[in-house]
Scaffold this active site. Structure first.
Site, short mmCIF file in Angstrom:
data_model
loop_
_atom_site.label_atom_id
_atom_site.label_comp_id
_atom_site.label_asym_id
_atom_site.label_seq_id
_atom_site.Cartn_x
_atom_site.Cartn_y
_atom_site.Cartn_z
N LYS A 130 0.71 -1.21 -0.07
CA LYS A 130 0.04 0.07 0.10
C LYS A 130 1.03 1.18 -0.13
CE LYS A 130 -3.85 1.65 2.74
NZ LYS A 130 -4.85 1.60 4.00
N SER A 211 -9.46 1.45 3.31
CA SER A 211 -8.75 2.12 2.14
C SER A 211 -7.73 1.51 1.44
CB SER A 211 -8.12 3.47 3.13
OG SER A 211 -7.11 2.62 4.02
N SER A 235 -9.95 -1.17 7.01
CA SER A 235 -9.25 -0.94 5.88
C SER A 235 -8.54 -2.14 5.08
CB SER A 235 -8.38 0.19 5.83
OG SER A 235 -9.14 1.40 5.87
#
Length: 594
Positions: A130, A211, A235
Site C-alpha cells: 500500500k 482504504s 481498511s
C-alpha cells in the site's frame, strides 16, 4: 494552479506533463512512465498451457515449485506481473508506483537461488504494498496526496525491510483512499489525488471499498502474488471482502508500523490480503515480530511468532466454541437478506465441522448504544492523528519538499493545490481533528480512550469471549471491523458468497461507484482476543476448505498476460497490443454462500 503550487510541485507537474501531456494528472499512473520507458512489451504468440499456473489463481506453493524446478524465474514473474498491470491499470487505477529496481532485484534473487541460497518460501516472489508503507528507494510514499510527492525517508519501513529479508520483490505500490480514508466526509473509497479512482473488478464501476483499495483489486486479479494493506478500522477487512479475498487484520503490535503513514497508534495495523488463507499466512509469517522502533510490538507475548502456516489445519474447528453476537448484525444496513442468509448457512457449515455454536452471545445494551451512537471512537482517532502524523512520520522525513510538518500544513496544502480536489472533496475529518483542542497526551483524551476499551472490552467482544468461554466470534464481514478496532484485536475475513446476478444496483452518495450490485462478493469474519492470529487462521482455513466459494464467480475484467507469454523471452523486444484484458459482458451467476 494556485499560489500554493511550490517549486517541487511545479517540477512534479512539469514531469507529468512531459509524460502524459497534461498540466497535472487527474487520473492514476503519474509515475508509471516506467511502462513506456523500460518495460519490455509482450508479443502474445502462445496460448496459456497447463505447464504454467494461471496467475489469477496461483498459490505460493505453486510459485515455489516453479521457481525451484527452473520452470520460470523471478525475473519472469516480475515481467509478467508488470505486463498484467499495464493491461488493466488504465481502467482500474489500482497501482500508483512501479519499482524500477524490481527486475534487477529479481535477477539478484535468481542468482542467489542458483547458488543454493533460498531465504524462505517467499524468495523471489513479487508483492505489492500500500502507498502508505515507506520504502527508501525510487518509489514515492504519498498516502495518495501530492503533499508528500517527492518526500524521502532515511530508511525503509520495518515492514519493507522484513519483506526484502524474506526475499520478496517489492513490485510497486497500490492506490488507496487518500490518507487512508482520513480526510473527507464526502470523498469516495479508492480515490486519491495522486492515484485517481480505483475500481473493483466484479462489476463495472464497482466500489473497491477502502482504504486498502488498490491492494484488494491487485490481489484479486493477480497483479502480484499478494499485497499488504493497513487498517485502522475496516481498511483491510472491507476491501478484502468486496474483492473476494482473505484479509488478515492483525493484533495492533504484531506487525511494525515504523514509517507507515499513521492515523492512530492505538488502532493502526498492517496485514496481508491474498487469495487463500494459507497464502495470507505465509505473508503474515514474514512481517510479524518485534521491532524496537515500534513500542507496541514489545507487548507480543512471544519472542518468535507462532507458525501461522502450520495453523492451516482442516480440523481446526473441531471442539471449538464459536459465538455469534447477533445484536451487532443490523439487517437494516444491508440492501436485502442475501448476506444474512449466506451467513446463517455458514453457521451450519461451521457446526458440521465440529464446532459448538453459541448464538445470541450479545454485547451489553450500554456497549451497543455507545458503539452505534457515541463519539468516543472518533475523538480518539482525531486526537491520535493530530499527534501521530507529525511525530511518527513527517518529523522523520529526510527530504520534505513541500515543507509539511503537521496536520495544519497538510490541510493548507490540500486547500490550495488544485489536484487535491478541494473543496469538492472536503477536509471535514481534519477540520474536526484540528478543532478538537487537545491531542493524545492531554488529560481530556484519556476518558474517551477508556470508554473505547470498556465498550469493546468487558462489555463488548472481549467480555463475550470470557463470559461464554468462547474460542472465537463470527460475523458477516460488513459488521466485523468496528469493535476489534477499538481494542486492537485480530480479525480474519474469508470469502462467503456473492450477490445474485439480478441484484439491483445501489450507488454511493456521489453516484460514481456501485456499492452493491450483481456478483459483488461478501465475506465472513472470525474474531478473537489479542495475539490469537494462529487460532483464527486455523478456523478460517477450515471454513475456506469446506466451502471454496472464491472461484464460483469470476471478475468481469482480467488481464490476459500469463507466464507462458513471457518465459524464455528474456529482455528481448516484445510487442504489446495483440490482445488486452478480457471484459466479460455478464459475469457468471452468483449468490453462492457456504
Amino acid at each position: 494552479m494556485t499560489s500554493r503550487l511550490t517549486f517541487a510541485a511545479l517540477l512534479a507537474c512539469v514531469f507529468l506533463a512531459i509524460v502524459y501531456g497534461q498540466a497535472c494528472p487527474n487520473q492514476t499512473g503519474q509515475q508509471l512512465s516506467y511502462f513506456q520507458n523500460y518495460l519490455p512489451e509482450v508479443d502474445f504468440t502462445a496460448e496459456s498451457t497447463s505447464q504454467f499456473p494461471l496467475l489469477i489463481d496461483v498459490t505460493l506453493e505453486e510459485l515455489e515449485t516453479g521457481l525451484e524446478s527452473g520452470q520460470f524465474t523471478s525475473v519472469d514473474l516480475v515481467n509478467t506481473y508488470f505486463a498484467r498491470i499495464k493491461e488493466v491499470n488504465g481502467t482500474l487505477n489500482c497501482v500508483t508506483e512501479i519499482n524500477p529496481d524490481a527486475v534487477s532485484i529479481a535477477a539478484e534473487l535468481d542468482a542467489e537461488r542458483a547458488s543454493g541460497t533460498v531465504r524462505g518460501p517467499l524468495h523471489g516472489v513479487p508483492i505489492l504494498i500500500k502507498n502508505n508503507i515507506a520504502t527508501s528507494d525510487q518509489m514515492n510514499n504519498t498516502a495518495g496526496s501530492f503533499a508528500l510527492y517527492g518526500a524521502k525517508v532515511p530508511t525503509d519501513s520495518t515492514l519493507a525491510t522484513k519483506l526484502r529479508a524474506a526475499g520478496v520483490v517489492i513490485l510497486g505500490k497500490t492506490n488507496l483512499s487518500q490518507w487512508a480514508n482520513f480526510r473527507s466526509n464526502n470523498s469516495t473509497n479508492g480515490w486519491s489525488a495522486y492515484g485517481g479512482q480505483t475500481f473493483g473488478v466484479y462489476y463495472p464501476e464497482q466500489d473497491p471499498s477502502g482504504s486498502s483499495s488498490g491492494s484488494g483489486v491487485s490481489s484479486a486479479i493477480g497483479l502480484a502474488f499478494a499485497s499488504l494493506g493497513s487498517e485502522t478500522s475496516g481498511s483491510i477487512l472491507s476491501p478484502s471482502e468486496v474483492n473476494n479475498l482473505v484479509g488478515i487484520k492483525p493484533t495492533v503490535g504484531l506487525t511494525s508500523r515504523h514509517l507507515v503513514i499513521p492515523i492512530s497508534q492505538r488502532q493502526d495495523t498492517v496485514g496481508p490480503m491474498a487469495r487463500t488463507v494459507k497464502d495470507a499466512a505465509y505473508v503474515l509469517q514474514a512481517i510479524a515480530g518485534k521491532d524496537p522502533l515500534d513500542n507496541y510490538t514489545v507487548a507480543q507475548p512471544f519472542d518468535t511468532p507462532p507458525d501461522y502456516v502450520a495453523a492451516c489445519n482442516f480440523s481446526s474447528l473441531r471442539g471449538k466454541r464459536i459465538g455469534i453476537p447477533r445484536n451487532l448484525i443490523d439487517p437494516t444496513q444491508e440492501p436485502d437478506d442475501t448476506v444474512v442468509n449466506a451467513f446463517n448457512a455458514a453457521v451450519l457449515t461451521i457446526q458440521r465441522a465440529g464446532a459448538t455454536i453459541v448464538d445470541n452471545a450479545n454485547i451489553t445494551a450500554f456497549a451497543l448504544d455507545q458503539y452505534t451512537n457515541g463519539n468516543s471512537s472518533n475523538i480518539v482517532l482525531d486526537a491520535d492523528f493530530v499527534s501521530d502524523l507529525p511525530n511518527e512520520y513527517l518529523s522523520m522525513l529526510s527530504h520534505n519538499p513541500e515543507n509539511v510538518h503537521n496536520l495544519a500544513d497538510i490541510s493548507n496544502f490540500t486547500h490550495n493545490f488544485a489536484q487535491e480536489d478541494y473543496p469538492d472533496r472536503d477536509t471535514g475529518v481534519w477540520d474536526m481533528s484540528l478543532a478538537l483542542g487537545f491531542n493524545n497526551t492531554s488529560p481530556e483524551f484519556w476518558p474517551y480512550y477508556q470508554l473505547n476499551l470498556e465498550i469493546a472490552g468487558p462489555q463488548g467482544i472481549l467480555g463475550l469471549l470470557v463470559n461464554y468461554s468462547l474460542d472465537a466470534l463470527i460475523l458477516p464481514t460488513d459488521f466485523s471491523p468496528g469493535l476489534p478496532a477499538l481494542v486492537g484485536t485480530p480479525v480474519v475475513t474469508v470469502p462467503l458468497g456473492f450477490y445474485p446476478a439480478n441484484e439491483p444496483v445501489v450507488r454511493n452518495m456521489r453516484g460514481t461507484l456501485i456499492e452493491t450490485g450483481p456478483n459483488i462478493p461478501f465475506g465472513i469474519s472470525f474474531l478473537g482476543p489479542a495475539w490469537s492470529e494462529a487460532d483464527l487462521i486455523g478456523y478460517a482455513y477450515a471454513f475456506e476448505q469446506r466451502t471454496l466459494v472464491r472461484n464460483r464467480v469470476q471478475p468481469y475484467i482480467v488481464p490476459m498476460t500469463e507466464l507462458v507469454d513471457v518465459v524464455g523471452m528474456g529482455n528481448a523486444t516484445m510487442r504489446m497490443g495483440k490482445r488486452g484484458p478480457v471484459r466479460r459482458k455478464a459475469p457468471r451467476e452468483g449468490n453462492l454462500g457456504a
